[in-house]
Scaffold this motif. Structure first.
Motif, PDB file in Angstrom:
ATOM      1  N   MET A   2      11.810  79.879 -71.125  1.00  0.00           N
ATOM      2  CA  MET A   2      13.241  79.885 -70.802  1.00  0.00           C
ATOM      3  C   MET A   2      13.954  80.949 -71.625  1.00  0.00           C
ATOM      4  SD  MET A   2      16.072  76.869 -71.262  1.00  0.00           S
ATOM      5  CE  MET A   2      17.796  77.251 -70.992  1.00  0.00           C
ATOM      6  N   GLU A   3      14.808  81.747 -70.975  1.00  0.00           N
ATOM      7  CA  GLU A   3      15.584  82.758 -71.668  1.00  0.00           C
ATOM      8  C   GLU A   3      16.849  82.124 -72.238  1.00  0.00           C
ATOM      9  OE1 GLU A   3      14.915  85.979 -72.284  1.00  0.00           O
ATOM     10  OE2 GLU A   3      12.929  85.648 -71.435  1.00  0.00           O
ATOM     11  N   LEU A   4      16.975  82.156 -73.565  1.00  0.00           N
ATOM     12  CA  LEU A   4      18.129  81.559 -74.225  1.00  0.00           C
ATOM     13  C   LEU A   4      19.246  82.570 -74.478  1.00  0.00           C
ATOM     14  CD1 LEU A   4      16.204  79.339 -76.799  1.00  0.00           C
ATOM     15  CD2 LEU A   4      17.597  78.511 -74.889  1.00  0.00           C
ATOM     16  N   GLY A   5      18.871  83.793 -74.875  1.00  0.00           N
ATOM     17  CA  GLY A   5      19.866  84.811 -75.169  1.00  0.00           C
ATOM     18  C   GLY A   5      20.241  84.826 -76.638  1.00  0.00           C
ATOM     19  N   ILE A   6      21.495  85.140 -76.940  1.00  0.00           N
ATOM     20  CA  ILE A   6      21.990  85.237 -78.313  1.00  0.00           C
ATOM     21  C   ILE A   6      22.787  83.977 -78.649  1.00  0.00           C
ATOM     22  CG2 ILE A   6      23.457  86.511 -79.917  1.00  0.00           C
ATOM     23  CD1 ILE A   6      20.978  88.037 -79.157  1.00  0.00           C
ATOM     24  N   GLY A   7      22.458  83.384 -79.799  1.00  0.00           N
ATOM     25  CA  GLY A   7      23.121  82.142 -80.167  1.00  0.00           C
ATOM     26  C   GLY A   7      23.512  82.105 -81.630  1.00  0.00           C
ATOM     27  N   ILE A   8      24.136  80.999 -82.001  1.00  0.00           N
ATOM     28  CA  ILE A   8      24.557  80.793 -83.390  1.00  0.00           C
ATOM     29  C   ILE A   8      24.379  79.317 -83.733  1.00  0.00           C
ATOM     30  CG2 ILE A   8      26.980  80.340 -82.803  1.00  0.00           C
ATOM     31  CD1 ILE A   8      27.727  81.911 -85.380  1.00  0.00           C
ATOM     32  N   GLY A   9      24.122  79.057 -85.000  1.00  0.00           N
ATOM     33  CA  GLY A   9      23.996  77.684 -85.443  1.00  0.00           C
ATOM     34  C   GLY A   9      25.345  76.983 -85.408  1.00  0.00           C
ATOM     35  N   PRO A  28      32.895  85.302 -78.706  1.00  0.00           N
ATOM     36  CA  PRO A  28      32.471  85.831 -77.402  1.00  0.00           C
ATOM     37  C   PRO A  28      30.961  86.064 -77.369  1.00  0.00           C
ATOM     38  CG  PRO A  28      33.408  87.594 -78.731  1.00  0.00           C
ATOM     39  CD  PRO A  28      33.591  86.324 -79.520  1.00  0.00           C
ATOM     40  N   GLY A  29      30.384  85.962 -76.187  1.00  0.00           N
ATOM     41  CA  GLY A  29      28.991  86.328 -75.992  1.00  0.00           C
ATOM     42  C   GLY A  29      27.978  85.354 -76.551  1.00  0.00           C
ATOM     43  N   ILE A  30      28.370  84.092 -76.755  1.00  0.00           N
ATOM     44  CA  ILE A  30      27.429  83.091 -77.258  1.00  0.00           C
ATOM     45  C   ILE A  30      26.771  82.402 -76.065  1.00  0.00           C
ATOM     46  CG2 ILE A  30      27.200  80.919 -78.540  1.00  0.00           C
ATOM     47  CD1 ILE A  30      27.666  83.357 -80.279  1.00  0.00           C
ATOM     48  N   ASP A  31      25.474  82.553 -75.949  1.00  0.00           N
ATOM     49  CA  ASP A  31      24.736  81.960 -74.828  1.00  0.00           C
ATOM     50  C   ASP A  31      24.256  80.543 -75.123  1.00  0.00           C
ATOM     51  OD1 ASP A  31      24.775  84.439 -73.289  1.00  0.00           O
ATOM     52  OD2 ASP A  31      23.327  85.193 -74.759  1.00  0.00           O
ATOM     53  N   TRP A  32      24.040  80.246 -76.412  1.00  0.00           N
ATOM     54  CA  TRP A  32      23.506  78.927 -76.760  1.00  0.00           C
ATOM     55  C   TRP A  32      23.789  78.648 -78.226  1.00  0.00           C
ATOM     56  CZ3 TRP A  32      18.801  78.166 -79.799  1.00  0.00           C
ATOM     57  CH2 TRP A  32      18.237  79.362 -80.278  1.00  0.00           C
ATOM     58  N   VAL A  33      23.652  77.398 -78.628  1.00  0.00           N
ATOM     59  CA  VAL A  33      23.830  77.021 -80.023  1.00  0.00           C
ATOM     60  C   VAL A  33      22.698  76.072 -80.419  1.00  0.00           C
ATOM     61  CG1 VAL A  33      26.339  77.274 -79.942  1.00  0.00           C
ATOM     62  CG2 VAL A  33      25.314  75.015 -79.546  1.00  0.00           C
ATOM     63  N   GLU A  34      22.535  75.975 -81.718  1.00  0.00           N
ATOM     64  CA  GLU A  34      21.532  75.069 -82.288  1.00  0.00           C
ATOM     65  C   GLU A  34      22.263  74.148 -83.264  1.00  0.00           C
ATOM     66  OE1 GLU A  34      17.428  76.325 -84.217  1.00  0.00           O
ATOM     67  OE2 GLU A  34      19.014  76.227 -85.730  1.00  0.00           O
ATOM     68  N   ALA A  35      22.000  72.848 -83.193  1.00  0.00           N
ATOM     69  CA  ALA A  35      22.653  71.872 -84.073  1.00  0.00           C
ATOM     70  C   ALA A  35      21.597  71.106 -84.846  1.00  0.00           C
ATOM     71  CB  ALA A  35      23.505  70.908 -83.257  1.00  0.00           C
ATOM     72  N   VAL A  36      21.849  70.872 -86.123  1.00  0.00           N
ATOM     73  CA  VAL A  36      20.926  70.080 -86.939  1.00  0.00           C
ATOM     74  C   VAL A  36      20.864  68.671 -86.352  1.00  0.00           C
ATOM     75  CG1 VAL A  36      20.468  69.130 -89.223  1.00  0.00           C
ATOM     76  CG2 VAL A  36      21.387  71.450 -88.995  1.00  0.00           C
ATOM     77  N   ALA A  37      19.671  68.253 -85.960  1.00  0.00           N
ATOM     78  CA  ALA A  37      19.523  66.999 -85.226  1.00  0.00           C
ATOM     79  C   ALA A  37      20.029  65.810 -86.026  1.00  0.00           C
ATOM     80  CB  ALA A  37      18.057  66.801 -84.846  1.00  0.00           C
ATOM     81  N   GLU A  38      19.718  65.783 -87.317  1.00  0.00           N
ATOM     82  CA  GLU A  38      20.081  64.637 -88.151  1.00  0.00           C
ATOM     83  C   GLU A  38      21.586  64.504 -88.358  1.00  0.00           C
ATOM     84  OE1 GLU A  38      15.823  65.485 -88.872  1.00  0.00           O
ATOM     85  OE2 GLU A  38      17.635  66.673 -88.615  1.00  0.00           O
ATOM     86  N   ASN A  39      22.346  65.541 -88.030  1.00  0.00           N
ATOM     87  CA  ASN A  39      23.806  65.478 -88.158  1.00  0.00           C
ATOM     88  C   ASN A  39      24.487  64.976 -86.887  1.00  0.00           C
ATOM     89  OD1 ASN A  39      23.551  66.457 -90.734  1.00  0.00           O
ATOM     90  ND2 ASN A  39      24.148  68.543 -90.228  1.00  0.00           N
ATOM     91  N   LEU A  40      23.684  64.655 -85.863  1.00  0.00           N
ATOM     92  CA  LEU A  40      24.234  64.159 -84.604  1.00  0.00           C
ATOM     93  C   LEU A  40      23.888  62.693 -84.424  1.00  0.00           C
ATOM     94  CD1 LEU A  40      23.137  67.089 -82.246  1.00  0.00           C
ATOM     95  CD2 LEU A  40      25.320  66.840 -83.454  1.00  0.00           C
ATOM     96  N   CYS A  41      24.793  61.949 -83.812  1.00  0.00           N
ATOM     97  CA  CYS A  41      24.497  60.565 -83.446  1.00  0.00           C
ATOM     98  C   CYS A  41      23.571  60.551 -82.229  1.00  0.00           C
ATOM     99  CB  CYS A  41      25.788  59.816 -83.123  1.00  0.00           C
ATOM    100  SG  CYS A  41      26.910  59.642 -84.530  1.00  0.00           S
ATOM    101  N   THR A  42      22.881  59.448 -82.055  1.00  0.00           N
ATOM    102  CA  THR A  42      21.942  59.365 -80.935  1.00  0.00           C
ATOM    103  C   THR A  42      22.603  58.905 -79.643  1.00  0.00           C
ATOM    104  OG1 THR A  42      21.333  57.112 -81.598  1.00  0.00           O
ATOM    105  CG2 THR A  42      19.975  58.914 -82.441  1.00  0.00           C
ATOM    106  N   ASP A  43      23.883  58.461 -79.720  1.00  0.00           N
ATOM    107  CA  ASP A  43      24.519  57.914 -78.516  1.00  0.00           C
ATOM    108  C   ASP A  43      25.790  58.632 -78.093  1.00  0.00           C
ATOM    109  OD1 ASP A  43      25.968  57.111 -80.684  1.00  0.00           O
ATOM    110  OD2 ASP A  43      26.088  55.000 -80.139  1.00  0.00           O
ATOM    111  N   HIS A  44      26.303  59.565 -78.916  1.00  0.00           N
ATOM    112  CA  HIS A  44      27.455  60.340 -78.475  1.00  0.00           C
ATOM    113  C   HIS A  44      27.516  61.647 -79.260  1.00  0.00           C
ATOM    114  CE1 HIS A  44      29.252  58.415 -82.038  1.00  0.00           C
ATOM    115  NE2 HIS A  44      30.078  59.447 -82.070  1.00  0.00           N
TER     116      HIS A  44
END
Length: 464
Positions: A1-8, A21-37
């Motif tokens: 899959m082509e993701l492109g240019i992203g930022i954390g 501008p120009g952000i195709d995707w982002v990455e989030a630290v999994a442990e900082n996210l809730c599992t239900d929202h």
């Protein structure tokens, strides 16, 4: 899959990330996210069609124990919630001790390097397969930065990664900043690593900043991306066009213009290296030669490359019995002993295991304690508010003899508990505030609650 240019994506810069501008995707630290929202910012980004990839930091797939089913279930839940095409983790161990070594469980609070040995590889591969079977989407694993080297290593980083991909089919998340870090700290050639690893297995690439102190490179993710790191990115691009490239920043966040400038530098590096690759490929076709010469770091000799390939091929074709039954269980026990001895030396002050560089162990130990102090200050900002300028020294003194056995929030409570047991802080008002803070957050009968602590708390309250 082509993701492109992203930022954390980080909560502190959520608004900035949405506006860049120009952000195709982002990455989030999994442990900082809730599992239900999800945070509202990620909901809005997803509504715009921005891909969000969860990036795990706590599985410890390079550790001696099999992955924790609860942690795997949480990561799987986040992947489903995000509708992500893949999840990522690290080739590292983050905890040690426990039943295998009949010793207390120790948490590093940091990603530590796996020994590049056949036994450690056997353990890692089995752990990766367990993780793959538990996740709803493909898994990609990241190479880490390291301040220390294990004695007696049997494989280079490139060979280790190649063998891992061969055995498990896992994808790779190549962090070019970490390759540069290992170049400075361990004398490892980034170009050789890129030559030896299967670049076609790369899912995406990380780019991040750091700083050099006293000849040691610290992968801080809190400083601008340097030219040498961009040079390693160009090296990688001279071999393959990566499906995605992501800028990481975890602390000391700069203004939006600076982040945008770093993203521009990343794009320019990829574009220039891509043109050089196309030009070199065309020239090679005309002259009848197929190779593309690397641009930034010298490559090892042809003999070195050939030997590495032969060694890897021999292992991959089955001349060595690997990761089966009792053999892996025995390997787990031996890896457990080695990793526990190292982590204990780093966080509990026990003697350094034989063969390690004592000076580097000291650097790593101080870095781990400093990181604990910084993270505890973030998860419990009231503590530096109560203790003032004395917070950091008090915490570092505590950390020298008190290893972390659970997460950072438990660490904050344990730190406050220890201060109160010893009658600190000396200022009565500060001690009363700390007592109330601790009581508000500790359970009715918190772990390790002692008679001295009860008396100290009662005395502090009585003195109001």
């Amino acid at each position: 899959m082509e993701l492109g240019i992203g930022i954390g994506w980080r909560p502190e810069i959520a608004d900035t990330v949405e506006a860049l501008p120009g952000i195709d995707w982002v990455e989030a630290v999994a442990e900082n996210l809730c599992t239900d929202h999800l945070p509202d910012s990620l909901v809005r980004l997803r509504a715009r069609g921005v891909t969000v990839v969860p990036h795990g930091v706590s599985l410890g797939l390079g550790g001696a124990d099999r992955p924790d089913p609860a942690r795997l279930a949480d990561l799987a839940a986040r992947a489903l919630l995000l509708g992500t095409p893949l999840v990522t983790e690290h080739i590292a161990f983050v905890r040690a001790g426990g039943p295998r070594t009949a010793s207390p469980r120790l948490e590093a609070g940091h990603l530590l390097p796996v020994p590049r040995t056949w036994e450690a590889l056997d353990v890692l591969c089995e752990n990766v397969r367990i993780a793959q079977d538990s996740l709803p989407v493909p898994l990609a694993l990241e190479n880490i930065a390291a301040l220390i080297s294990w004695p007696g290593e049997e494989l280079t980083e490139g060979q280790f990664l190649a063998e891992l991909v061969e055995r498990t089919g896992v994808r790779l998340l190549i962090d070019v900043a970490n390759l540069h870090t290992n170049h400075v700290n361990r004398g490892e050639d980034p170009a050789k690593a890129l030559d030896e690893l299967p670049v076609e297995a790369i899912a995406y690439v990380h780019v991040a900043g750091g700083i050099e102190k006293d000849g040691v490179w610290h992968d801080t993710h809190a400083h601008p991306v340097t030219r040498p790191v961009l040079d390693v990115l160009a090296e990688l691009r001279s071999r393959i066009a990566p499906p995605g490239v992501l800028l990481e920043r975890d602390d000391d966040f700069p203004p939006a213009e600076e982040l945008a400038g770093e993203l521009t530098a990343v794009r320019a590096t990829l574009e220039a290296a891509g043109k050089d690759r196309s030009r070199s490929t065309s020239e090679a076709e005309v002259s009848g030669h197929g190779g593309v010469a690397p641009a930034a770091y010298p490559v090892g000799s042809a003999d070195d490359t050939g030997t590495a390939a032969d060694d890897t091929t021999t292992a991959a074709t089955g001349t060595r019995a690997t990761d089966t039954g009792v053999a892996v269980d025995g390997a787990r026990d031996r890896v457990a002993v080695a990793q526990t001895a190292l982590l204990s030396a780093l966080v509990a002050g026990t003697p350094a295991p034989e063969g390690f560089d004592h000076r580097r162990l000291g650097v790593q130990s101080r870095a781990l304690a400093a990181k604990r102090a910084d993270v505890v200050a973030k998860v419990a900002p009231e503590l530096p508010g109560i203790l003032g300028d004395g917070y950091r020294n008090a915490f570092l003194s505590y950390a020298r003899t008190r290893p972390m056995s659970a997460g950072y929030r438990r660490d904050a409570l344990d730190f406050a508990e220890q201060l109160l047991i010893t009658g600190r802080p000396a200022d009565d008002a500060a001690r009363r505030r700390l007592t109330h803070w601790w009581q508000d957050r500790a359970a009715a009968r918190p772990p390790r609650r002692t008679t001295r602590l009860v008396r100290a708390a009662r005395a502090a309250i009585a003195g109001r």
